[in-house]
Motif scaffolding. Structure first.
Motif, mmCIF file in Angstrom:
data_model
loop_
_atom_site.group_PDB
_atom_site.id
_atom_site.type_symbol
_atom_site.label_atom_id
_atom_site.label_comp_id
_atom_site.label_asym_id
_atom_site.label_seq_id
_atom_site.Cartn_x
_atom_site.Cartn_y
_atom_site.Cartn_z
ATOM 1 N N PHE A 12 20.142 1.653 1.587
ATOM 2 C CA PHE A 12 19.035 0.969 2.171
ATOM 3 C C PHE A 12 17.954 0.519 1.101
ATOM 4 O O PHE A 12 17.496 -0.243 0.737
ATOM 5 C CB PHE A 12 18.413 0.613 2.790
ATOM 6 N N PHE A 13 17.530 1.595 0.606
ATOM 7 C CA PHE A 13 16.758 1.669 -1.017
ATOM 8 C C PHE A 13 17.399 2.238 -2.024
ATOM 9 O O PHE A 13 16.709 3.317 -2.853
ATOM 10 C CB PHE A 13 15.328 2.965 0.016
ATOM 11 N N ASN A 14 18.780 2.564 -2.293
ATOM 12 C CA ASN A 14 19.461 2.524 -3.451
ATOM 13 C C ASN A 14 19.149 4.060 -3.756
ATOM 14 O O ASN A 14 18.842 4.854 -4.494
ATOM 15 C CB ASN A 14 19.611 2.189 -4.549
ATOM 16 N N SER A 15 19.182 4.618 -2.517
ATOM 17 C CA SER A 15 18.587 6.586 -2.227
ATOM 18 C C SER A 15 19.660 7.534 -3.504
ATOM 19 O O SER A 15 18.974 8.103 -4.203
ATOM 20 C CB SER A 15 18.221 7.125 -1.625
ATOM 21 N N SER A 16 20.938 6.925 -3.944
ATOM 22 C CA SER A 16 21.752 8.175 -4.788
ATOM 23 C C SER A 16 21.739 7.216 -6.606
ATOM 24 O O SER A 16 22.045 7.256 -7.106
ATOM 25 C CB SER A 16 23.109 7.910 -4.280
ATOM 26 N N GLY A 17 21.281 5.898 -6.214
ATOM 27 C CA GLY A 17 21.066 5.641 -7.519
ATOM 28 C C GLY A 17 22.354 4.943 -8.670
ATOM 29 O O GLY A 17 23.160 4.762 -7.689
ATOM 30 N N PRO A 18 22.405 5.687 -9.679
ATOM 31 C CA PRO A 18 24.210 4.915 -9.772
ATOM 32 C C PRO A 18 25.095 5.948 -8.912
ATOM 33 O O PRO A 18 26.207 5.557 -9.761
ATOM 34 C CB PRO A 18 23.754 4.902 -11.399
ATOM 35 N N LEU A 19 24.667 7.293 -8.736
ATOM 36 C CA LEU A 19 25.758 7.890 -8.060
ATOM 37 C C LEU A 19 25.921 7.503 -7.063
ATOM 38 O O LEU A 19 25.323 7.144 -5.855
ATOM 39 C CB LEU A 19 25.037 9.667 -8.119
ATOM 40 N N GLN A 20 28.012 7.773 -7.013
ATOM 41 C CA GLN A 20 28.605 7.930 -5.760
ATOM 42 C C GLN A 20 27.881 8.854 -4.667
ATOM 43 O O GLN A 20 28.668 9.925 -5.135
ATOM 44 C CB GLN A 20 30.282 7.714 -6.511
ATOM 45 N N GLY A 21 28.246 8.490 -3.638
ATOM 46 C CA GLY A 21 28.030 9.582 -2.058
ATOM 47 C C GLY A 21 26.429 9.756 -1.818
ATOM 48 O O GLY A 21 25.946 9.194 -2.000
ATOM 49 N N CYS A 22 26.608 10.595 -1.248
ATOM 50 C CA CYS A 22 25.692 11.070 -0.732
ATOM 51 C C CYS A 22 25.649 12.589 -0.107
ATOM 52 O O CYS A 22 27.038 13.047 0.137
ATOM 53 C CB CYS A 22 25.039 10.378 0.982
ATOM 54 N N LYS A 23 24.970 12.889 1.024
ATOM 55 C CA LYS A 23 24.761 14.417 1.528
ATOM 56 C C LYS A 23 26.033 14.418 2.119
ATOM 57 O O LYS A 23 26.250 13.633 2.677
ATOM 58 C CB LYS A 23 23.518 14.809 2.503
ATOM 59 N N ARG A 24 26.112 15.866 2.306
ATOM 60 C CA ARG A 24 27.970 15.867 2.710
ATOM 61 C C ARG A 24 29.142 15.482 1.770
ATOM 62 O O ARG A 24 30.280 15.781 2.420
ATOM 63 C CB ARG A 24 27.989 15.885 4.448
ATOM 64 N N SER A 25 28.772 14.475 1.065
ATOM 65 C CA SER A 25 29.962 14.270 -0.087
ATOM 66 C C SER A 25 30.064 15.477 -1.457
ATOM 67 O O SER A 25 29.282 16.382 -1.105
ATOM 68 C CB SER A 25 29.956 12.788 0.189
ATOM 69 N N LEU A 26 31.305 16.074 -2.044
ATOM 70 C CA LEU A 26 31.152 16.062 -2.995
ATOM 71 C C LEU A 26 31.677 15.855 -4.107
ATOM 72 O O LEU A 26 31.309 15.968 -5.482
ATOM 73 C CB LEU A 26 32.325 17.130 -3.369
ATOM 74 N N TYR A 27 30.470 14.100 -4.478
ATOM 75 C CA TYR A 27 30.861 12.923 -5.051
ATOM 76 C C TYR A 27 29.506 14.263 -5.449
ATOM 77 O O TYR A 27 28.745 14.745 -4.730
ATOM 78 C CB TYR A 27 30.869 12.048 -5.192
ATOM 79 N N GLU A 28 28.976 12.906 -6.624
ATOM 80 C CA GLU A 28 27.401 13.705 -7.741
ATOM 81 C C GLU A 28 26.267 12.783 -6.820
ATOM 82 O O GLU A 28 25.322 13.325 -6.606
ATOM 83 C CB GLU A 28 27.699 13.008 -8.959
#
Length: 130
Positions: free
Chosen positions: A83-99
Motif C-alpha cells: 500500500f505504501f510501497n514499503s519495500s521500495g524496489p526490493l522483492q518481499g517483506c517480513k518473514r521472507s528471505l528476499y531482500e
C-alpha cells in the motif's frame, strides 16, 4: 477518529483519519508510524538534550526486518506492505528471505563521530552491533 477494531487497535488515527480513500488498517499503520517514530522518538531526543547527554550518546534507530505485511482484521482489512510501497524496489517483506524481508534502513547518530546527513554503503545488520 477513534475506531473499534479487533486485536491491538490504534486509539486515534490523527492526521490520517481524514484519508477516507485509505483502508482503515492503513490509516492505523500511518498513524502508528507518525506517533511513535516522529513524535515519541523526538521526545526521547529532546530529553537527551535536556539532560545534556546528546554529545555522549550513540543512538541507533533500526528495524529487525523488512516491511511488515501483518496486522489488521477481517472486519477492517489486513495491512499490505505494498500500500505504501514499503519495500521500495526490493522483492518481499517480513518473514521472507528476499531482500525486502531482511534489508531495512538504519539511522545512527553519534555527535563528533558521525557527520550529520552522511550515508554509508557498509553492509551491516543490527544484531551485528549487539
Amino acid at each position: 477518529t477513534t475506531n473499534a477494531e479487533e486485536g491491538n487497535p490504534v486509539p486515534d488515527d490523527g492526521d490520517f483519519g481524514a484519508m477516507s480513500d485509505w483502508p482503515l488498517v492503513e490509516q492505523d499503520h500511518a498513524s502508528v508510524i507518525q506517533n511513535f517514530q516522529d513524535r515519541d522518538v523526538g521526545r526521547i531526543l529532546d530529553l537527551l538534550d535536556e539532560l545534556g547527554l546528546t554529545d555522549s550518546t550513540v543512538i541507533f534507530f533500526a528495524s529487525d526486518n523488512g516491511a511488515s505485511n501483518e496486522g489488521g482484521s477481517a472486519a477492517n482489512g489486513f495491512h499490505s506492505y505494498q500500500f505504501f510501497n514499503s519495500s521500495g524496489p526490493l522483492q518481499g517483506c517480513k518473514r521472507s528471505l528476499y531482500e525486502g524481508g531482511i534489508r531495512s534502513p538504519s539511522i545512527v547518530s553519534w555527535p563528533g563521530r558521525i557527520a550529520a546527513g552522511g550515508v554509508s554503503s557498509f553492509p551491516w545488520y543490527f544484531p551485528d552491533f549487539l
